[in-house]
Design a protein around this motif. Structure first.
Motif, PDB file in Angstrom:
ATOM      1  N   TYR A 149       0.822  -1.021   0.036  1.00 45.45           N
ATOM      2  CA  TYR A 149      -0.012  -0.123  -0.017  1.00 45.45           C
ATOM      3  C   TYR A 149       0.840   1.240  -0.245  1.00 45.45           C
ATOM      4  O   TYR A 149       2.017   1.293   0.698  1.00 45.45           O
ATOM      5  CB  TYR A 149      -0.941   0.080   1.130  1.00 45.45           C
ATOM      6  CG  TYR A 149      -1.808  -1.241   1.259  1.00 45.45           C
ATOM      7  CD1 TYR A 149      -2.831  -1.545   0.409  1.00 45.45           C
ATOM      8  CD2 TYR A 149      -1.472  -2.289   2.152  1.00 45.45           C
ATOM      9  CE1 TYR A 149      -3.810  -2.506   0.611  1.00 45.45           C
ATOM     10  CE2 TYR A 149      -2.317  -3.423   2.214  1.00 45.45           C
ATOM     11  CZ  TYR A 149      -3.275  -3.489   1.241  1.00 45.45           C
ATOM     12  OH  TYR A 149      -3.971  -4.757   1.266  1.00 45.45           O
ATOM     13  N   VAL A 168     -10.238   9.085  -7.399  1.00 44.72           N
ATOM     14  CA  VAL A 168      -9.812   7.555  -7.267  1.00 44.72           C
ATOM     15  C   VAL A 168     -10.931   6.766  -6.229  1.00 44.72           C
ATOM     16  O   VAL A 168     -11.159   5.562  -6.695  1.00 44.72           O
ATOM     17  CB  VAL A 168      -8.501   7.664  -6.487  1.00 44.72           C
ATOM     18  CG1 VAL A 168      -7.963   6.175  -6.103  1.00 44.72           C
ATOM     19  CG2 VAL A 168      -7.260   8.079  -7.347  1.00 44.72           C
ATOM     20  N   THR A 172     -12.961   3.581  -7.963  1.00 43.51           N
ATOM     21  CA  THR A 172     -12.623   2.380  -7.369  1.00 43.51           C
ATOM     22  C   THR A 172     -14.091   1.650  -6.782  1.00 43.51           C
ATOM     23  O   THR A 172     -14.426   0.319  -6.848  1.00 43.51           O
ATOM     24  CB  THR A 172     -11.655   2.494  -6.257  1.00 43.51           C
ATOM     25  OG1 THR A 172     -10.396   2.858  -6.614  1.00 43.51           O
ATOM     26  CG2 THR A 172     -11.570   1.096  -5.342  1.00 43.51           C
ATOM     27  N   PHE A 183      -8.379   2.554  -4.642  1.00 41.97           N
ATOM     28  CA  PHE A 183      -8.582   3.401  -3.444  1.00 41.97           C
ATOM     29  C   PHE A 183      -8.658   2.486  -2.081  1.00 41.97           C
ATOM     30  O   PHE A 183      -9.356   1.674  -2.016  1.00 41.97           O
ATOM     31  CB  PHE A 183      -9.709   4.283  -3.692  1.00 41.97           C
ATOM     32  CG  PHE A 183     -10.108   5.000  -2.388  1.00 41.97           C
ATOM     33  CD1 PHE A 183      -9.350   6.414  -2.115  1.00 41.97           C
ATOM     34  CD2 PHE A 183     -11.021   4.738  -1.397  1.00 41.97           C
ATOM     35  CE1 PHE A 183      -9.772   7.085  -0.809  1.00 41.97           C
ATOM     36  CE2 PHE A 183     -11.545   5.586  -0.229  1.00 41.97           C
ATOM     37  CZ  PHE A 183     -10.704   6.630  -0.106  1.00 41.97           C
ATOM     38  N   GLN A 203      -3.285   3.994  -1.263  1.00 42.94           N
ATOM     39  CA  GLN A 203      -3.575   3.456  -2.405  1.00 42.94           C
ATOM     40  C   GLN A 203      -3.205   2.186  -2.542  1.00 42.94           C
ATOM     41  O   GLN A 203      -2.146   1.891  -1.841  1.00 42.94           O
ATOM     42  CB  GLN A 203      -3.282   4.033  -3.905  1.00 42.94           C
ATOM     43  CG  GLN A 203      -4.383   5.369  -4.034  1.00 42.94           C
ATOM     44  CD  GLN A 203      -3.951   6.112  -5.140  1.00 42.94           C
ATOM     45  OE1 GLN A 203      -3.029   6.976  -5.270  1.00 42.94           O
ATOM     46  NE2 GLN A 203      -4.580   5.962  -6.508  1.00 42.94           N
TER      47      GLN A 203
END
Length: 490
Positions: A149, A168, A172, A183, A203
């Motif tokens: 991540y 985002v 997502t 996301f 993300q």
């Protein structure tokens, strides 16, 4: 906590930080306006006032430690105090652990809201995870958790939610489009009686080989080496890559087209207000570029002068084109778009592409970055980026330095037109036709010309100011649009 450091101490520290944008400006004051507790650390909200221009707001997480971490970065230490060393908290394990834990749990308190996104699959993710600061030279800070991540900590803050996080999260949570880092969560500062401000976003981490600007440059090498031998060669895999990017661009726009979405993302028509916005923007760009071009005209080489003269001669034609377009009925729709779409915003990963950096046009205000446009504005941005890719390669290489600029313009134009056609065909095929975003082919042609013109005129200002040898690139783009407008009028 010590929230009363003097301006000189804070400023000395900020000047060491890549993310501080005010290094070239005369600072009047720098102070801590808010202090938000996060575990055993704090997030300071700094207000920097300048002798001229608007104030800026920055985020600085801070912590008191007894000793610096091993192998500290240059930006780790802020200052020494009686209570210990004051450091940027992102370099401490404890602060990073708290960030991850609060995103994992979706915590909130009086000041901060942490959300957990669809991209963070809780059942497969440990509650405790390793972390590190990514050594990037950027306007934000990047943290990596478990090598899975990526947490972007926004340093310069805007007085509302960040458009990148909105984009985002929307893609997502509301679509099956997977070619973006998904996301996973966010951190937001909740202000009583004021708009929330985004402080960070998590993300999925992407393992990318290179960005598509570099990849396209590699593909251009073979083409470049053949040019001195009067050979025009393009490998089939180049067309395949360009077509794939056209397809991925269309899929991104399809994900952003959602008639059932809430108002921030629902499609909108070409309203009177939006038409005025477009007209005023283009008019301002044209006037400023004409002035710059006149000032720099005598310093240009002959091929560039001819392109410049064509642009200046076409002022009335351009004005008439934009006025006609914005006055006639337009039944195509507008949606939220990427807004700063070019080859550098596309990563190459596993023989495919990942689209990144949805913050919008860097020089635009935060409000303007959230304006809905025709998706053809993104398409125009990528087309112009292909033009830059081939032009910058051919015009600046040793292999072609003995070839006349006129000849190089012809060669680059041929390559660019093939890439443009390939990209557009793949885009329209993937989007599907007919599509509610576009009324008909006539509107597509007219709107694409408009956005190509706007983008090239925008580019012209930068090149005139900073890279005079590249002025021919946007001028050639403008000349291409002028030729198409003349065809429409003919």
């Amino acid at each position: 906590m010590i929230a009363s450091l003097s301006t000189p101490v804070l400023l000395d520290y900020l000047k060491k930080c890549r993310w501080f944008a005010g290094k070239a400006r005369q600072v009047e004051s720098c102070m801590v306006k808010h202090e938000i507790p996060v575990g055993d650390a704090w997030i300071w909200i700094l207000e920097v006032a300048y002798e001229e221009g608007d104030k800026e707001t920055y985020q600085l997480p801070v912590a008191l430690v007894e000793k610096l971490p091993d192998n500290p970065a240059e930006q780790t230490l802020i200052t020494e105090t009686e209570k210990g060393l004051l450091v940027d908290a992102i370099y401490t394990d404890s602060f990073r652990n708290v960030l991850y834990s609060r995103v994992f749990h979706g915590d909130k308190d009086e000041a901060l809201t942490f959300t957990t996104g669809k991209g963070l699959q809780i059942q497969d993710v440990p509650e405790h995870i390793s972390s590190r600061v990514l050594a990037v030279d950027s306007s934000n800070s990047a943290l990596v958790f478990g090598e899975k991540y990526f947490f972007k900590l926004y340093r310069k803050l805007f007085r509302e939610t960040n458009p990148e996080v909105e984009m985002v999260q929307f893609i997502t949570e509301n679509s099956d489009f997977t070619q973006i880092p998904p996301f996973c969560g966010s951190m937001t500062w909740r202000r009583a009686g004021a708009t929330d401000i985004t402080l960070g976003m998590m993300q999925g981490k992407v393992e990318a080989r290179m960005d598509n600007w570099s990849l396209t440059g590699d593909y251009l090498n073979e083409f470049l080496y053949a040019v001195p031998n009067a050979v025009f060669t393009i490998q089939e895999n180049v067309f395949e890559q360009v077509a794939l990017l056209g397809k991925r661009t269309a899929e991104m726009h399809a994900a952003l087209y959602n008639p059932q979405a809430e108002v921030n993302f629902s499609p909108e028509p070409f309203t009177e207000g939006y038409r005025r916005f477009l007209q005023q923007r283009l008019s301002h760009l044209l006037n400023s570029r004409y002035t710059l071009l006149i000032d720099k005209y005598l310093s240009l080489d002959e091929p560039t002068k001819r392109l410049a003269w064509k642009f200046m001669e076409a002022k009335e034609l351009i004005d008439e084109f934009s006025e006609d377009l914005l006055k006639q009925p337009l039944d195509s729709l507008r949606i939220r778009i990427h807004g700063d779409y070019h080859l550098g915003q596309v990563l190459s990963a596993d023989h495919d592409f990942i689209l990144i950096d949805f913050e919008g046009e860097p020089e635009a205000s935060i409000q303007d970055r959230k304006i809905k446009h025709s998706p053809l504005k993104d398409v125009a941005g990528m087309i112009r980026s292909y033009h830059y890719a081939v032009s910058s390669k051919v015009f600046t290489s040793d292999e072609t330095r003995h070839i006349s600029p006129e000849k190089l313009l012809v060669v680059t134009d041929r390559w660019y037109r093939l890439m443009k056609e390939t990209y557009l065909d793949a885009y329209m095929e993937a989007l599907g036709w007919p599509h509610p975003l576009f009324k008909d082919q006539n509107e597509i042609n007219s709107l694409l010309l408009y956005y190509l013109l706007e983008k090239a005129v925008y580019e012209l200002g930068y090149e005139l100011s900073y890279r005079p040898d590249w002025v021919k690139i946007p001028l050639k783009g403008i000349a291409d649009v002028i030729r198409e407008i003349e065809k429409m009028h003919g």
